[in-house]
Design a protein around this motif. Sequence first.
Motif, PDB file in Angstrom:
ATOM      1  N   VAL A  14       0.835  -1.202   0.000  1.00 48.83           N
ATOM      2  CA  VAL A  14       0.000   0.000   0.000  1.00 48.83           C
ATOM      3  C   VAL A  14       0.875   1.259   0.000  1.00 48.83           C
ATOM      4  CG1 VAL A  14      -1.663   1.351   1.338  1.00 48.83           C
ATOM      5  CG2 VAL A  14      -1.954  -1.116   1.108  1.00 48.83           C
ATOM      6  N   PHE A  15       1.849   1.309   0.912  1.00 45.03           N
ATOM      7  CA  PHE A  15       2.714   2.492   1.015  1.00 45.03           C
ATOM      8  C   PHE A  15       3.484   2.723  -0.284  1.00 45.03           C
ATOM      9  CE2 PHE A  15       6.944   4.250   1.877  1.00 45.03           C
ATOM     10  CZ  PHE A  15       6.597   5.479   2.404  1.00 45.03           C
ATOM     11  N   ALA A  16       4.094   1.652  -0.826  1.00 45.66           N
ATOM     12  CA  ALA A  16       4.904   1.797  -2.032  1.00 45.66           C
ATOM     13  C   ALA A  16       4.045   2.148  -3.239  1.00 45.66           C
ATOM     14  CB  ALA A  16       5.688   0.505  -2.296  1.00 45.66           C
ATOM     15  N   ALA A  17       2.841   1.583  -3.318  1.00 49.56           N
ATOM     16  CA  ALA A  17       1.975   1.851  -4.461  1.00 49.56           C
ATOM     17  C   ALA A  17       1.478   3.296  -4.474  1.00 49.56           C
ATOM     18  CB  ALA A  17       0.782   0.895  -4.454  1.00 49.56           C
ATOM     19  N   VAL A  18       1.247   3.856  -3.295  1.00 46.18           N
ATOM     20  CA  VAL A  18       0.855   5.274  -3.219  1.00 46.18           C
ATOM     21  C   VAL A  18       1.981   6.156  -3.748  1.00 46.18           C
ATOM     22  CG1 VAL A  18       0.329   7.167  -1.637  1.00 46.18           C
ATOM     23  CG2 VAL A  18      -0.784   4.953  -1.338  1.00 46.18           C
TER      24      VAL A  18
END
Length: 321
Positions: A14-18
């Motif tokens: 989630v963090f990396a995709a944002v």
Amino acid sequence: MVYFIFLLSAVIVVFAAVQLNRFGDVISRKSTLSGAVVGTFLIAGATSLPELTTSLTAVYIDNPDIAVGNMLGSNVFNLLIIAVVDMIYRKRKMFNAIDEKQHMPTAVAGILFTLIVVAALILPFDFSLFNIGIEMFILVGLYIAATRFMSQGEEEEMDEAAAAGKDYTLKTAVIGFIVAALIVFAAGSALSISGDQLAQQTGMSSSFVGSFLIAASTSLPELVTVLVAMKMSNYGMALGSILGSNLFNLQLLAVTDVFYQKGAILQSLSSTHLPVALLSTAMLFLTVFMVNRKPKENSFRYAVPSLIMIVIYFAASYQLF
């Protein structure tokens, strides 16, 4: 331990995709790749990379149920996001403020593409070319044709969203995009492998794990995008990001099929994927209805279709579990 790895992988994805989405937007605006179509491809690709990475890893470990369930489940979860957000902000009456002409082509294309998948799951014959299902060639061909009719307003919406956040130089954005992509690749792989182990240890079906648990994890970046759009009161961007991501996810099914060398991947699945595909179709029809219906003044009557979407999602989840 497998639960911890699964949850940690989901958080990292989630963090990396944002970050991937943020850097991808900067690249599309500041490089020679600018343009509505290419920019849409880049942003859609950025937000859908977790789904692709997870599904390709599932193919590598020979679990096609997780590979396909992740894609179909992500589409369903994306529509659930819109329904839940619409319910929470029902007094804003989001769908009353959306231009139906701008989003109808994408929504109708989503229904058509999903019905092609439904047909491939139902029909008994296995017709493939180079071990790739013929339905995948149809999906890709129709997607290329459909992009010619997409609204030109998406680029303005993306620019407006980018202006609301921190800006970067092109070089910084490219480096950040590559680093975030590598993190998504690693975490997405761990998510798929731990999900496969989770299914084996708990007795849950791989299709349920892929369609609901992993799909929910890889769809959280879309949730962030929708919440940002709602904060800006840009309801068109909120719906457009979901519908566009869903179309792109269905194209990634074709990529997954290319790497699955045992034949057409849709012919190698358990029977539990058909209800998920039908659920996606039903939720898309409700979305089309909400986009086209006459404005409702009463908040409860307005929110009924979104409530129905939420109920049928959790009913299907319980049934498959």
